[in-house]
Design a protein around this motif. Structure first.
Motif, PDB file in Angstrom:
ATOM      1  N   VAL A 151       0.829  -1.204   0.000  1.00 26.10           N
ATOM      2  CA  VAL A 151       0.000   0.000   0.000  1.00 26.10           C
ATOM      3  C   VAL A 151       0.867   1.259   0.000  1.00 26.10           C
ATOM      4  CG1 VAL A 151      -1.735   1.300   1.307  1.00 26.10           C
ATOM      5  CG2 VAL A 151      -1.927  -1.182   1.081  1.00 26.10           C
ATOM      6  N   TYR A 164       0.127   8.795  -4.499  1.00 27.70           N
ATOM      7  CA  TYR A 164      -1.011   9.670  -4.206  1.00 27.70           C
ATOM      8  C   TYR A 164      -0.519  11.012  -3.663  1.00 27.70           C
ATOM      9  CZ  TYR A 164      -5.382  11.182  -1.935  1.00 27.70           C
ATOM     10  OH  TYR A 164      -6.491  11.888  -1.520  1.00 27.70           O
ATOM     11  N   LEU A 199      -8.732   3.718  -6.804  1.00 24.71           N
ATOM     12  CA  LEU A 199      -9.115   2.331  -6.563  1.00 24.71           C
ATOM     13  C   LEU A 199     -10.136   1.920  -7.615  1.00 24.71           C
ATOM     14  CD1 LEU A 199      -9.552   2.704  -2.698  1.00 24.71           C
ATOM     15  CD2 LEU A 199      -7.660   1.509  -3.840  1.00 24.71           C
ATOM     16  N   TYR A 254      -6.206   4.492   1.756  1.00 24.42           N
ATOM     17  CA  TYR A 254      -7.276   3.928   0.941  1.00 24.42           C
ATOM     18  C   TYR A 254      -8.654   4.438   1.365  1.00 24.42           C
ATOM     19  CZ  TYR A 254      -4.298   0.705  -1.705  1.00 24.42           C
ATOM     20  OH  TYR A 254      -3.377   0.161  -2.568  1.00 24.42           O
ATOM     21  N   MET A 283      -9.021   7.602  -0.754  1.00 20.98           N
ATOM     22  CA  MET A 283      -9.347   7.239  -2.133  1.00 20.98           C
ATOM     23  C   MET A 283     -10.781   6.740  -2.269  1.00 20.98           C
ATOM     24  SD  MET A 283      -5.831   5.310  -3.290  1.00 20.98           S
ATOM     25  CE  MET A 283      -4.226   5.944  -2.796  1.00 20.98           C
ATOM     26  N   GLN A 284     -11.301   6.114  -1.216  1.00 19.29           N
ATOM     27  CA  GLN A 284     -12.679   5.628  -1.282  1.00 19.29           C
ATOM     28  C   GLN A 284     -13.667   6.790  -1.358  1.00 19.29           C
ATOM     29  OE1 GLN A 284     -13.746   2.137   1.313  1.00 19.29           O
ATOM     30  NE2 GLN A 284     -11.597   2.307   1.925  1.00 19.29           N
ATOM     31  N   THR A 310     -10.102  -2.856   0.031  1.00 16.34           N
ATOM     32  CA  THR A 310      -9.696  -2.269  -1.243  1.00 16.34           C
ATOM     33  C   THR A 310      -8.230  -2.581  -1.535  1.00 16.34           C
ATOM     34  OG1 THR A 310      -9.346  -0.216  -0.019  1.00 16.34           O
ATOM     35  CG2 THR A 310     -11.391  -0.421  -1.261  1.00 16.34           C
ATOM     36  N   GLY A 311      -7.876  -2.385  -2.801  1.00 21.48           N
ATOM     37  CA  GLY A 311      -6.575  -2.828  -3.274  1.00 21.48           C
ATOM     38  C   GLY A 311      -6.652  -4.248  -3.804  1.00 21.48           C
TER      39      GLY A 311
END
Length: 383
Positions: free
Chosen positions: A150, A157, A265, A298, A301-302, A370-371
């Motif tokens: 990650v 990012y 994502l 993450y 990003m969500q 996620t990922g």
């Protein structure tokens, strides 16, 4: 609404204590959680005819059925990709109910992830497989753990959006603040500040200790049945308004470094499109967001993939608190149960029984890991 559109609902939730050394087998944990969920729904083992769990779970459906007194099963299913399976267990249960394959389905996940196999420890010896071949492109370069995988995306990012690692701290602070007032949470009574986040040690730059979820022993179970039947049971139904799974192009398991970009994502974008389409809802309709917080970047990003804010603005959106995030404390603060405890929190919010209750919560967005190929839910209050 289209798709499942309110046919099924979560009628029962049950969990073990969340600990760091359960002292019991994973089967015992699963059985306890299942019994608790059935009791919460006001149902008995004899009412169950379906079960769904994760491919990673070590307790087979028939073993859990025997341990809890469940009899014949007409439906049983497993979902792959670790935490990405969480919401998909409910989706598969709802599909079985909608098609008449089953009437009462129990979804469960149980593990000794702290005292037993610690996922955060990274890759150990693997038998040859297609998944192992994909990881072979990253492992020789020292990318051996989920945090290191990650960290690559997190670094990109920050670079693209001109940000610093401190932006991730808003997620850590929010989750741990909620955990501090949740007696079931491991970090009950222990909030953190942005300064605490910035002072925590590096795990894999730009990820600090407080950017990483904890490790937990425990079990969580959910009972899914038709909305009509759920209305006759002990608690108001948490209606499955929409459910979805998603995998992106060039998808790998947390090492999707060869996609067009690394700042989003795409697998969650697939889920988001389906959820908004099938529910007819939009971000402004969401009262509570239970987002899978295995790693803080993450979460940012969500928000962005679901359209709550523009790319690069997830940290500021979290800090603003316009949409309550993880009132149970998330996996950063309550427990790491591969996202199943997040679904239980969504149910409590809709019942009005959460320790950190959001007033008049009518729609809760829930995401899975996620990922990796993932899943999501929108749960709603009945009527």
């Amino acid at each position: 609404m289209s798709g499942l559109g309110g046919v099924a609902a979560v009628a029962g939730i049950g969990a073990t204590a969340f600990t760091k050394d359960s002292g019991r087998s994973e089967l015992a944990l699963a059985a306890e959680a299942v019994r608790a969920a059935l009791a919460d729904a006001g149902l008995g083992p004899g009412d169950v005819d379906g079960m769904v769990t994760f491919t990673m779970d070590t307790s087979p459906e028939i073993a859990v059925a025997q341990a809890t007194g469940i009899g014949e099963l007409s439906f049983f299913s497993r979902v792959h990709y670790g935490g990405g399976a969480a919401c998909a267990t409910v989706q598969q249960a709802a599909l079985a109910i909608a098609t008449g394959v089953a009437e009462v389905v129990v979804c469960y996940r149980a593990f000794n992830e702290r005292s037993g196999r610690r996922f955060g420890a990274g890759v150990r010896r693997r038998e040859p497989s297609a998944e192992g071949v994909a990881l072979g492109w990253a492992l020789p370069f020292g990318l051996l753990t989920p945090a290191s995988w990650v960290a690559m995306a997190a670094r990109r990012y920050l670079h693209v959006h001109g940000l610093t690692p401190e932006v991730f701290g808003h997620v850590a602070v929010t989750s741990r603040r909620h955990a501090a007032t949740n007696p079931a949470a491991h970090f009950h009574g222990r909030p953190v500040t942005l300064a605490d986040h910035a002072a925590s040690r590096w795990i894999a730059e730009p990820l600090r200790l407080l950017d990483c979820c904890q490790e937990t022993d425990g079990g969580q179970a959910l009972v899914v049945t038709s909305t009509a039947r759920a209305r006759t049971l002990r608690h108001p139904p948490a209606v499955v308004v929409a459910a979805a799974q998603g995998a992106g192009r060039a998808q790998e398991q947390m090492t999707s470094y060869y996609r067009d970009g690394m700042t989003g994502l795409p697998e969650l974008a697939v889920v988001a499109r389906q959820l908004w389409r099938d529910s007819g809802l939009r971000p402004h309709d969401v009262d509570v967001a239970v987002l899978y917080d295995h790693f803080t970047p993450y979460v940012l990003m969500q928000w962005e993939e679901f359209g709550f804010c523009a790319p690069g603005e997830g940290g500021a959106f979290t800090a603003a608190g316009a949409v309550p995030l993880n009132p149970h404390g998330g996996q950063l603060g309550e427990a790491y149960l591969h996202g199943m405890n997040g679904i239980a929190e969504a149910v409590r919010q809709l019942r009005g029984t959460s320790v950190n209750q959001v007033a008049s919560a009518a729609h809760v967005l829930v995401t899975a890991g996620t990922g990796v190929p993932t899943s999501g839910l929108i749960l709603g209050a009945d009527g």
